[in-house]
Design a protein around this motif. Structure first.
Motif, short mmCIF file in Angstrom:
data_model
loop_
_atom_site.label_atom_id
_atom_site.label_comp_id
_atom_site.label_asym_id
_atom_site.label_seq_id
_atom_site.Cartn_x
_atom_site.Cartn_y
_atom_site.Cartn_z
N ASP A 30 0.97 -1.20 -0.03
CA ASP A 30 0.04 -0.03 -0.10
C ASP A 30 0.93 1.15 -0.10
O ASP A 30 1.46 1.59 1.12
N LEU A 31 0.72 1.76 -1.29
CA LEU A 31 1.76 3.13 -1.25
C LEU A 31 0.87 4.39 -0.97
O LEU A 31 -0.33 4.23 -0.90
N PRO A 32 1.32 5.34 -0.20
CA PRO A 32 0.65 6.48 0.41
C PRO A 32 -0.09 7.20 -0.82
O PRO A 32 0.19 7.08 -1.95
N ASP A 33 -1.30 8.01 -0.36
CA ASP A 33 -1.82 8.76 -1.28
C ASP A 33 -1.12 9.86 -1.73
O ASP A 33 -1.33 10.48 -2.98
N SER A 34 -0.09 10.51 -1.01
CA SER A 34 0.84 11.50 -1.42
C SER A 34 2.20 11.33 -0.89
O SER A 34 2.35 10.73 -0.08
N ILE A 35 2.96 11.84 -1.80
CA ILE A 35 4.61 11.77 -1.58
C ILE A 35 5.21 13.05 -1.83
O ILE A 35 5.04 13.44 -2.94
N GLN A 36 5.18 13.90 -0.75
CA GLN A 36 5.43 15.37 -0.69
C GLN A 36 4.51 15.93 -1.68
O GLN A 36 3.27 15.79 -1.39
N GLN A 37 4.98 16.76 -2.78
CA GLN A 37 3.77 17.34 -3.56
C GLN A 37 3.07 16.47 -4.59
O GLN A 37 2.40 16.86 -5.18
N LEU A 38 3.54 15.05 -4.52
CA LEU A 38 2.71 14.19 -5.47
C LEU A 38 1.63 13.39 -5.01
O LEU A 38 1.64 13.10 -3.90
N GLU A 39 0.75 13.33 -5.92
CA GLU A 39 -0.49 12.75 -5.38
C GLU A 39 -0.85 11.51 -6.39
O GLU A 39 -0.84 11.42 -7.34
N LYS A 40 -1.36 10.36 -5.43
CA LYS A 40 -1.61 9.36 -6.14
C LYS A 40 -2.84 9.57 -7.09
O LYS A 40 -3.79 9.76 -6.47
#
Length: 181
Positions: free
Chosen positions: A156-166
């Motif tokens: 399960d990757l996070p919904d956001s990584i810094q400024q990036l959104e899934k």
């Protein structure tokens, strides 16, 4: 394994023998490109765990201008080069035998940035979040860059990584594809 669409459509690609690699199936590859494309215009691509070069070759076939392929296994690099030779467009590819983390620093030192990034690491060695954060820190992402992550379905990757959104996530049997922008 074959090229699905574009300039190299129908070309059969070689893959590594054995259980050490897990090439992206044509079905999953087709789904990925339907989600992100399906065609492109002069984008620059990074295939950080290239394996056979399958995803990078498909991207160039569909209109990307340059693809960087990294793998740290000698046999994989040989297969990538064989597959690129089948395209007869070798100048559109840069192939490096290099560990992914060292590759990110090499790219930064050479001022390369990307519109599309494919991350399909060996499942047991998956450090996707750390590597995406490193890419951001090293300024390897163009505006509106998309990162396509292929993982085990259990990850399960996070919904956001810094400024990036899934922006999209899809399961395909044992495989999960997550796309960030």
């Amino acid at each position: 394994m074959r090229v699905i669409a574009g300039d190299f459509k129908g070309r059969r690609l070689n893959s590594l023998s054995g259980d050490n690699t897990r090439p992206t199936s044509d079905k999953i590859k087709g789904s990925i490109f339907n989600m992100i494309g399906p065609y492109f215009e002069n984008e620059v691509v990074l295939d950080l765990f290239s394996g056979s070069g399958n995803l990078a070759i498909e991207a160039v076939s569909r209109g990307c201008k340059q693809a960087y392929c990294f793998d740290n296994h000698f046999k994989a690099v040989s297969v990538i080069k064989e597959n690129i030779a089948l395209t007869k467009k070798e100048s559109a590819f840069v192939v490096k035998k290099m560990d992914a983390d060292k590759g990110l620093h090499w790219l930064s030192e050479n001022s390369v940035s990307f519109d599309l990034i494919f991350l399909d690491p060996p499942y047991a060695k998956q450090k996707i979040v750390d590597q995406i954060e490193e890419m951001i820190q090293l300024n390897l992402l163009c505006n509106n860059a998309r990162i396509i992550c292929e993982t085990d379905r259990q990850v399960d990757l996070p919904d956001s990584i810094q400024q990036l959104e899934k922006i999209k996530e899809q399961d395909y049997g044992a495989t999960k594809v997550s796309i960030y922008r």
